[in-house]
Design a protein around this motif. Structure first.
Motif, short mmCIF file in Angstrom:
data_model
loop_
_atom_site.label_atom_id
_atom_site.label_comp_id
_atom_site.label_asym_id
_atom_site.label_seq_id
_atom_site.Cartn_x
_atom_site.Cartn_y
_atom_site.Cartn_z
N GLU A 260 0.83 -1.21 0.00
CA GLU A 260 0.00 0.00 0.00
C GLU A 260 0.86 1.26 0.00
OE1 GLU A 260 -2.62 -0.68 3.30
OE2 GLU A 260 -4.15 -1.56 2.01
N THR A 261 2.04 1.17 0.60
CA THR A 261 2.97 2.31 0.54
C THR A 261 3.41 2.57 -0.90
OG1 THR A 261 3.79 1.84 2.77
CG2 THR A 261 5.19 3.18 1.33
N ILE A 262 3.70 1.51 -1.62
CA ILE A 262 4.09 1.64 -3.04
C ILE A 262 2.95 2.24 -3.86
CG2 ILE A 262 4.74 0.36 -5.11
CD1 ILE A 262 6.20 -1.63 -3.24
N LEU A 263 1.73 1.76 -3.59
CA LEU A 263 0.57 2.30 -4.31
C LEU A 263 0.37 3.78 -4.00
CD1 LEU A 263 -1.99 -0.64 -3.89
CD2 LEU A 263 -0.89 0.11 -6.01
N THR A 267 4.04 6.09 -8.44
CA THR A 267 5.15 6.26 -9.39
C THR A 267 4.72 5.78 -10.78
OG1 THR A 267 7.41 5.61 -9.92
CG2 THR A 267 6.09 4.02 -8.71
N ARG A 268 5.12 6.56 -11.80
CA ARG A 268 4.69 6.22 -13.16
C ARG A 268 5.39 4.99 -13.71
NH1 ARG A 268 7.81 11.06 -14.53
NH2 ARG A 268 9.76 10.51 -15.58
N HIS A 269 6.42 4.53 -13.03
CA HIS A 269 7.16 3.37 -13.52
C HIS A 269 6.56 2.05 -13.04
CE1 HIS A 269 10.25 5.92 -15.21
NE2 HIS A 269 10.32 6.58 -14.06
N VAL A 270 5.57 2.12 -12.12
CA VAL A 270 4.88 0.92 -11.63
C VAL A 270 3.48 0.91 -12.21
CG1 VAL A 270 4.00 -0.28 -9.59
CG2 VAL A 270 6.24 0.84 -9.52
N ASP A 271 3.05 -0.27 -12.65
CA ASP A 271 1.69 -0.41 -13.17
C ASP A 271 0.74 -0.43 -11.97
OD1 ASP A 271 -0.69 -1.06 -14.37
OD2 ASP A 271 0.16 -2.62 -15.67
N VAL A 272 0.30 0.76 -11.58
CA VAL A 272 -0.49 0.91 -10.35
C VAL A 272 -1.79 0.13 -10.43
CG1 VAL A 272 -1.69 2.56 -8.88
CG2 VAL A 272 0.56 3.13 -9.82
N ALA A 273 -2.45 0.17 -11.56
CA ALA A 273 -3.74 -0.52 -11.68
C ALA A 273 -3.57 -2.03 -11.49
CB ALA A 273 -4.35 -0.22 -13.05
N ALA A 274 -2.55 -2.56 -12.12
CA ALA A 274 -2.32 -4.01 -11.99
C ALA A 274 -1.94 -4.36 -10.57
CB ALA A 274 -1.23 -4.44 -12.96
N ALA A 317 5.54 -10.02 -7.24
CA ALA A 317 6.98 -9.82 -7.37
C ALA A 317 7.34 -9.41 -8.80
CB ALA A 317 7.72 -11.09 -6.98
N ALA A 318 6.67 -10.00 -9.79
CA ALA A 318 6.97 -9.66 -11.19
C ALA A 318 6.57 -8.21 -11.49
CB ALA A 318 6.23 -10.62 -12.12
N CYS A 319 5.40 -7.81 -10.97
CA CYS A 319 4.95 -6.43 -11.19
C CYS A 319 5.92 -5.44 -10.54
CB CYS A 319 3.54 -6.26 -10.61
SG CYS A 319 2.83 -4.62 -10.87
N ALA A 324 10.69 -1.85 -10.62
CA ALA A 324 12.04 -1.62 -10.11
C ALA A 324 13.04 -1.49 -11.26
CB ALA A 324 12.43 -2.75 -9.17
N THR A 325 12.85 -2.33 -12.28
CA THR A 325 13.74 -2.26 -13.45
C THR A 325 13.62 -0.90 -14.14
OG1 THR A 325 13.58 -4.65 -13.79
CG2 THR A 325 14.30 -3.31 -15.67
N LYS A 326 12.37 -0.45 -14.28
CA LYS A 326 12.17 0.85 -14.93
C LYS A 326 12.74 2.00 -14.11
CE LYS A 326 8.03 -0.58 -17.47
NZ LYS A 326 6.56 -0.41 -17.63
N ILE A 327 12.57 1.90 -12.80
CA ILE A 327 13.13 2.94 -11.93
C ILE A 327 14.65 2.92 -12.00
CG2 ILE A 327 13.43 3.64 -9.52
CD1 ILE A 327 10.53 2.75 -9.05
#
Length: 697
Positions: A260-263, A267-274, A317-319, A324-327
């Motif tokens: 929930e902290t990540i959500l 950040t635009r580099h994480v697929d928030v919806a998924a 973990a994959a999401c 993390a890779t994009k960041i």
């Protein structure tokens, strides 16, 4: 124009004018070399070499035409330019398609289609960057080309290992019951009532020995046997269940809190919806497992199987790994922005090149073919120019062997004698007898004592022979264009006729297809023009196919060249009428032109009563009529002569109207109509042209 004409014959002077006379008539005059006629075999060789050289020249011209076209812009060079224009337009269209997102990659090229095309062709030939999709390039370009670019914090660690271990804890599959060696164990196990018995034991007290279930009094021995059933082993297993529940609840809470902290960071580099969807699924599953753990605690003898969430954890973990890779890539770009910018620019050009590969490949093929053709034509032109140069050298060598300045001396002196110029002659001079000087009959220098007419005449004779020879020992067979500018200054009428006759010979040489290719005659002298242009084979209304006539007029301080379909110069009187008929006539000189016509025409008639004519007009027209007849008073001027009238179109029209009416009131309207080229008039009912003799009737 004269500069370009000189290219026809670099070794001779193709223009006769005052500058020609000044340049050539110093103390000595350059000799004119002409071909001798005694060596027939050499002359035949010269003719053969001229034909060969002309063949090379025509071949070179044809190849240049294939190379450049007749207009200098077509041919293979024009074809290549057309291919270039086409690819340039298509490249520019590609730029417009992607300019909004890739402006930084197009820096310095966005306002110049040619430079953009050059860059695209260069990238087509050299770019070896990795090919990426358009959306990926747009996203990365937005970051790399962002001037406010900064590093992003890394994602917090999210480790589901404790949850995975808790979901597979063996205590959950163990049936926890009392000691098996107690005499009541058999019945407890058979009834499966250990869990509620354990719960009820807590209600036994020393002060209240009643059973919490049936409320009967339980003796101390039975109580002891019941308590003995739940031994230390049982308590230890219960403790393990409690630890498993507490650990799982703590791990689940930490796991969900981290997600929930990540959500919350968005950040635009994480697929928030998924990720949001995955978190909701994890919360539901973890909640269900926590309930199962609670049930195990309340019913230790039951077997509980928690839902295995390793697949869900892997998805989470994959999401997170993707984000993390994009960041990490973003932060790498921030740390190495200059190199990243260079790399993505190369990748952007690679994408655009691949997107337009079809047209680029077609242009490359067309350009390669045109370049090969152009190179071949240039090589063949150089080869033929070399052979042409060798032919010309051989021609010059033959010419130099049989040329002489003596024939020109003989011919000019013969012409001078035949035309009555016997007081001077031309003689060879110089160390090698390759110069001329003008001598009196006693051998003295006649240069300074010649009259202007004599000097002009001998200068023209010199030029007349020069156009068929050369001032060097070679070059007399070269093609040339001749320009003669007013050659009759200071000449009397007899010599003017002779000069006209010689110029007509030049016309004949030009028409015969010899080395003289074109002749220009410029003059202000009407009589000379009449003599030199006389041709009984020319139509009165149409010039010959190989000639043209031009008149230079000055209007508002600007010279204008007018072409005429027939010889426009008749007589000075006709020229005056021509000025009247010209719609572009000068407003400043029209009054004087009209006055001169009236003077020329009516002086022939004589006995003109000027006052009677002027009396037939009224007001302003009468003033104009008086001004047109002001010559009558033997050179004196009437009061009206000094009247100033503004030379606008209305005043010019008034002059022309009065001028016409003067002819009408004097019964000479037919002459006016004839000279103005107006409709024929009727005589005895028959329509006939106005007779030319009417001018002197």
């Amino acid at each position: 124009m004269l500069h370009h004409l000189a290219k026809w014959c670099p070794d001779c002077e193709p223009v006769y004018n005052s500058d020609f006379v000044e340049r050539n008539f110093a103390t000595t005059i350059p000799g004119i070399f002409t071909l001798g006629e005694e060596n027939v075999e050499t002359l035949a060789q010269i003719d053969g070499l001229k034909v060969q050289e002309a063949g090379f020249r025509d071949d070179i011209a044809n190849r240049r035409n294939s190379l450049q076209g007749a207009d200098g812009r077509s041919g293979k060079i024009g074809e290549l330019a057309a291919h270039r224009d086409d690819i340039q337009q298509q490249c520019w269209a590609a730029k417009g398609l992607h300019d909004a997102h890739f402006k930084a990659a197009f820096t310095g090229l966005r306002n110049n289609a040619s430079n953009f095309c050059d860059r695209m062709l260069k990238e087509f030939a050299e770019n070896v960057a990795e090919l990426h999709g358009l959306e990926d390039l747009k996203a990365r370009a937005a970051v790399v080309f962002d001037e406010t670019l900064s590093s992003l914090p890394l994602l917090p660690a999210v480790n589901p290992a404790d949850l995975v271990a808790g979901e597979n804890n063996p205590i959950l599959a163990k049936k926890i019951i009392g000691a098996g060696d107690v005499d009541i164990a058999a019945i407890v196990n058979r009834l499966g009532s250990s869990d509620w018995i354990k719960a009820g034991i807590g209600y036994f007290t020393q002060t209240d020995p009643h059973c919490p279930f049936c409320q009967q009094t339980v003796d101390a021995e039975t109580t002891a046997r019941l308590k003995g059933f739940f031994d230390e082993s049982y308590d230890r297993d219960i403790s393990l269940i409690d630890q498993a529940g507490e650990s799982y609840r703590a791990a689940a809470g930490g796991f969900v809190e981290a997600l929930e902290t990540i959500l919350a960071e968005q950040t635009r580099h994480v697929d928030v919806a998924a990720l949001q969807s995955l978190v909701e699924r994890a919360k539901a599953r973890l909640g269900a497992n926590i309930q199962s753990l609670a049930r195990k605690r309340s019913e230790p003898s039951s077997v509980v199987a928690l839902e295995d969430n390793r697949g869900l954890f892997d998805e989470i973990a994959a999401c997170l790994a993707d984000g993390a890779t994009k960041i990490a890539r973003h932060n790498e770009m921030v740390a190495n922005q200059a190199n990243e910018s260079e790399r993505i620019i190369a990748e952007i050009w690679k994408f655009i090149v691949e997107e337009n590969r079809g047209v680029l490949v077609a242009y490359h093929a067309n350009k390669t073919a045109c370049d090969a053709a152009i190179a071949g034509l240039n090589a063949s032109i150089r080869e033929r120019e070399g052979r042409q140069s060798e032919t010309l050298q051989a021609l010059r060598a033959l010419e130099a062997g049989i040329t002489s300045v003596e024939p020109t001396v003989t011919e000019i002196n013969a012409l001078l004698r035949s035309f009555g110029f016997r007081g001077f002659k031309l003689a060879t001079a110089g160390e090698h007898n390759n110069l001329y000087e003008i001598q009196r009959l006693d051998g003295s220098d006649a240069k300074r004592t010649l009259s202007e007419g004599e000097r002009t005449f001998i200068a023209f004779l010199y030029f007349y022979h020069l156009i068929r020879g050369s001032q060097s020992a070679t070059g007399m067979t070269d093609d040339r264009v001749v320009v003669i500018d007013d050659p009759v200054s200071s000449l009397d009428s007899d010599v003017l006729f002779i000069v006209s006759s010689l110029i007509k010979r030049v016309f004949e040489l030009c028409r015969s297809g010899g080395q003289i290719k074109q002749v220009f005659i410029l003059t202000h002298n009407i009589y000379f023009h009449k003599e030199v242009s006389f041709d009984p084979n020319r139509s009165a209304v149409q010039c010959r196919n190989d000639e043209s006539f031009w008149i230079v007029r000055k209007r508002d301080d600007v010279s204008v060249v007018e072409n005429h379909p027939a010889n426009p110069i008749k007589t000075s009187y006709e020229l005056l009428w021509g000025e009247v008929k010209n719609e572009n006539r000068s407003r400043m000189t029209i009054q004087n032109t009209l006055r001169r016509i009236l003077e020329n025409y009516f002086k022939i008639l004589g006995n003109l009563d000027k006052d009677d004519i002027c009396a037939r007009f009224e007001g302003r027209d009468k003033i104009i009529c008086n001004s047109l007849f002001s010559w009558v008073n033997d050179g004196s001027h009437s009061a009206h002569d000094d009247l100033y009238l503004s030379a606008d179109d209305a005043v010019v029209d008034a002059y022309l109207d009065v001028f016409r009416r003067i002819f009408e009131v004097t019964q000479h309207g037919a002459h006016y109509r004839m000279m103005m080229g107006e409709a024929a008039h009727a005589v005895d009912g028959q329509v006939i042209p106005a007779p030319a003799g009417e001018a002197v009737a």
